[in-house]
Enzyme design. Structure first.
Site, short mmCIF file in Angstrom:
data_model
loop_
_atom_site.label_atom_id
_atom_site.label_comp_id
_atom_site.label_asym_id
_atom_site.label_seq_id
_atom_site.Cartn_x
_atom_site.Cartn_y
_atom_site.Cartn_z
N SER A 128 0.83 -1.20 0.00
CA SER A 128 0.00 0.00 0.00
C SER A 128 0.86 1.25 0.00
CB SER A 128 -0.93 0.03 1.22
OG SER A 128 -1.74 1.20 1.19
N LYS A 183 -4.35 -6.78 3.81
CA LYS A 183 -4.39 -5.70 2.81
C LYS A 183 -5.82 -5.45 2.33
CE LYS A 183 -2.88 -2.69 -0.24
NZ LYS A 183 -3.81 -2.64 -1.35
N HIS A 186 -7.49 -3.44 4.95
CA HIS A 186 -6.95 -2.08 4.83
C HIS A 186 -7.74 -1.32 3.77
CE1 HIS A 186 -4.54 0.78 2.46
NE2 HIS A 186 -3.89 1.08 3.57
N ASN A 187 -7.95 -1.94 2.62
CA ASN A 187 -8.65 -1.26 1.53
C ASN A 187 -10.12 -1.03 1.86
OD1 ASN A 187 -6.16 -1.63 0.30
ND2 ASN A 187 -7.04 -2.17 -1.67
N GLU A 190 -10.16 1.90 3.94
CA GLU A 190 -9.85 3.03 3.05
C GLU A 190 -11.12 3.52 2.34
OE1 GLU A 190 -7.79 3.14 -1.28
OE2 GLU A 190 -6.52 2.33 0.31
#
Length: 469
Positions: A128, A183, A186-187, A190
């Site tokens: 990222s 990940k 995380h997105n 986001e």
């Protein structure tokens, strides 16, 4: 020619920048791409550096030190499988393949299973930070074959972003698909974070009549406090940008249709599969899908009625409320993301290091924020923390901010301004803090029409009633 420390397959912007980052940190790199133009660009950009451009995968593998380390930066899905099929016969036991794309974690687990018995080690690494992060220092979330970690750790931690305490934003997430799952979450966070910032901007515009130029210093000010983050900082920059063609704020001439690449959708789907409550992340995905039907919305705006947005009060009084509402909603989104990580950890037995997850996200990545240091501390004190909101620090923050979130959501509703992420964050908070919810009636309904049974509050067991008889 000196044998290279690592080979990089896929020389798009991300791949090329990661290669340059590796070289700058003292590692010799070999690069390959199917596209001859990209190979030529890489050769030109790395002229005079410790880098080699290979003309084929076989040539790339032959240029590497043993055990070989090959990092794939190709589009997720079929392209990864295609490269692996060609790469596998060229590698030997002990060699390492790193997939740095936005890969679905189940694909990583499938590929690891296919490599069983070959001795080839596989790493699914979340990357990222965008193209600038790839060049200057990304956040990295590797997982996969545990034996691979000592072989890739020196390279990955050398190129990763460094947090304020000097720690590299890269650590081992666990076996199997752990890295790519982290990940993905995380997105998902986001998506929610970006949507909530957009809703704060929309409220300033619709309810306070503020121009982009007036909003920019507000976001810049927020970036100096608890809300300080990469996304708040770039929002301040975006809002002060002028369009050279029209002289208007550039943001005003950008069409209001948002695209997506799927990781937010995956997060929402998997949360549903696992029975984890993550409505704010899901509503951020739906906000993008409703934005995509822009012509339909324009037509509907001429037919469907609602209140006319009006000035909601003095800016000096309302802006701090929006600020605290954004902070509260943001905490709810992070809480949902970490709850999903905990649920996946229980199901897959990854032994996810929750404090390390928060630590890795402190710099380099898109959701990097001041709050993540407090989240790191919370999980360092209690890795088994079921929800961030019950941590004493964050419970105190929510106590200070929840009334502002209520008032901002009410202001938006009364003005007809769509703020789905703020609304779902408030509903999530209220549902999570409720000792009793109306699901008792829901269970009675299910039992009425489907004999699905229900549980009682006063004795154990499953019960069924012949309703209406």
């Amino acid at each position: 020619m000196q044998a290279s420390d690592i080979g990089l397959v896929g020389l798009g912007v991300m791949g090329e920048n990661l290669a340059l980052n590796l070289e700058r940190n003292g590692f010799a790199v070999s690069g390959f791409d199917l596209d001859a133009a990209r190979r030529q660009s890489f050769a030109q950009r790395t002229q005079g550096l410790k880098a080699h451009t290979a003309e084929s995968l076989a040539q790339l593998v032959a240029s590497l030190q043993v055990p070989r380390r090959v990092w794939l930066m190709v589009p997720a899905g079929a392209p990864v499988d295609a490269v692996l099929a060609e790469l596998r016969p060229l590698l030997a036991a002990g060699d390492v393949v790193i997939d740095g794309g936005n890969t679905l974690f189940t694909d990583t687990q499938r590929r690891m299973a296919a490599l069983e018995g070959s001795g080839i080690l596989y790493v699914g690494a979340g990357v990222s930070g965008g193209e600038e992060g790839a060049l200057r220092g990304p956040a990295l979330m590797p997982g996969g074959s545990p034996e691979a970690w000592p072989l890739v750790k020196p390279l990955l931690q050398a190129i990763a972003a460094k947090a304020d305490d000097g720690q590299p934003c890269c650590d081992w997430m666990g076996h199997g698909g752990a890295g790519h799952f982290v990940k993905m979450v995380h997105n998902g966070i986001e998506y929610a974070d970006m949507q909530m910032i957009c809703e704060a901007y929309f409220l300033m515009q619709q309810c306070l009549g503020m121009s982009a130029a007036e909003m920019s210093p507000v976001f810049a000010h927020w970036n100096e406090g608890e809300l300080g983050s990469y996304l708040i900082g770039i929002t301040a920059d975006i809002l002060k940008q002028t369009d050279p063609e029209t002289g208007d704020a550039l943001v005003n001439v950008i069409l209001d249709t948002a695209e997506q690449k799927g990781t937010g959708k995956w997060t929402s789907q998997i949360a549903l599969d696992m029975g984890v409550t993550a409505p704010t992340i899901a509503d951020a995905v739906f906000a993008r899908t409703v934005s995509a039907i822009q012509p339909e919305r324009v037509t509907a705006s001429k037919i469907l009625k609602g209140p006319v947005a009006k000035v909601a009060g003095e800016r000096t009084a309302v802006l701090p409320k929006i600020q605290r509402a954004l902070l509260a909603a943001k905490l709810c989104a992070y809480a949902q993301g970490f709850a999903l990580l905990k649920a996946a950890d229980r199901e897959h037995q990854w032994a996810l290091p929750m404090a390390k997850v928060a630590s890795v996200w402190r710099a380099g990545c898109i959701i990097r924020a001041h709050l993540l240091e407090d989240m790191r501390r919370a999980f360092a004190a209690n890795n088994d923390l079921r929800n961030l909101l019950v941590d004493s620090h964050f419970a105190s923050v929510m106590a200070d901010c929840e009334q502002d979130l209520r008032e901002v959501v009410a202001m938006a509703a009364l003005s007809g301004v769509a703020v789905p992420a703020f609304m779902s964050a408030l509903s999530y908070y209220d549902a999570y803090r409720s000792a009793r919810l109306p699901a008792n009636l829901l269970q009675a309904q299910r039992d009425y029409f489907g004999a699905h049974t229900y549980q009682r509050t006063d004795k154990p067991g499953k019960f069924h009633t012949r309703w209406g008889s």
